[in-house]
Design an enzyme around this catalytic site. Structure first.
Site: not given
Length: 304
Positions: A110, A277, A250
């Site tokens: 991320s 995610h 995601d």
């Protein structure tokens, strides 16, 4: 037990960076260490802790809490402009130097993947490979992706989100429940949330300086200082072998990470089906297998 974890702190300017080393009992010759960059910004290492299981393949895995969160120095009174990508690039380069690493792999999840890309554009000596996991190449693309995913939520959920954002009542229980619908679809599909994930959320909410300053109150209402960030025009500077990873559902939608694949010479991608995610929590064994294969193919070649 194939590995052992120890923790330490290293000085960074006048502060401290907390580091966790997961070392194999039987190191594999030529297996370079893997450094893991957590997301947020400001979400601490806990939720990516299980990537340390890669130590069972014979390499050391290094986690750390980035400045301002987790077990590292907190600076709740720092001005907003203090928190910027260069600070975290500097912290990373200091970590590599303090640990005496000459070669290493780098995995970012991320925000960590955005930071990994930032680091890779600077071509630091010793960077053997980069894994950009669940990350956007620009925050505008991220916001666009979040908007598209929001439009697929049930109408009453969308309505609650919009109503409370416009009213500024984003701590209202109705808003938080609506946000959870998005999170369960696109952030972490495991309910209830895994302990590791909840620990990162709890520590961020207890002291949200970095996350709220750079990102905003949640994953899809991005009003923080990073909202104009983009690395797309700098990707040509990355020379390290690069793997781009994402989940089918995601919040980092294909449009957000495709620029990495297009812009980094030789970059490859891997999409995990039935994942969002936090692929590494939803499908840990499969995730680690893909990562292990990639880094093994870019390890150092020990002298014979």
């Amino acid at each position: 037990m194939h590995h052992v974890s120890t923790s330490t702190t290293i000085p960074f300017r006048e502060w401290k960076t907390w580091v966790r080393l997961t070392e194999p009992e039987q190191p594999l010759e030529g297996a370079l260490p893997l450094i893991v960059l957590h997301g947020g910004p400001g979400m601490a290492h806990n939720y990516v802790r299980n990537i340390g299981e890669l130590a069972s393949t014979g390499r050391t895995v290094i986690h750390y809490d980035q400045l301002g969160c987790g077990n590292s120095t907190h600076l709740p009174d720092a001005p907003a402009e203090f928190w910027n990508p260069q600070l975290f690039v500097d912290e990373f380069l200091n970590l590599v130097e303090q640990l005496g690493l000459t070669e290493y792999h780098l995995l970012g999840q991320s925000w960590g993947g955005m930071l990994a890309a930032e680091i890779a554009t600077r071509r630091p000596a010793g960077l053997a490979s980069v894994m950009i996991c669940n990350s956007p190449a620009s925050m505008q693309l991220w916001a666009d992706g979040a908007r598209a995913l929001r439009a697929q939520l049930p109408a009453d959920v969308q309505d609650a989100l919009t109503r409370h954002e416009e009213a500024g009542s984003i701590l209202d229980p109705e808003y938080l429940r609506a946000a959870d619908v998005f999170y369960q679809r696109h952030v972490c599909m495991i309910t209830p949330n895994p302990v590791d994930f909840q620990e990162s959320v709890d520590q961020m909410e207890a002291e949200p300086t970095v996350y709220h300053t750079m990102n905003g109150p949640n994953e899809f209402h991005v009003i923080g200082s990073m909202r104009s960030w983009s690395i797309i025009d700098r990707l040509g500077a990355i020379s390290a072998p690069t793997l781009v990873v994402a989940g089918e559902h995601d919040e980092a939608t294909p449009e957000t990470w495709q620029p990495f694949v297009d812009g980094i010479t030789g970059a490859t991608s891997h999409i995990f089906p039935n994942a969002s995610h936090c692929v590494h929590l939803e499908h840990p064994a499969e995730f680690r297998a893909v990562i292990a294969e990639f880094i093994a193919s870019h390890d150092g070649h020990p002298a014979t």
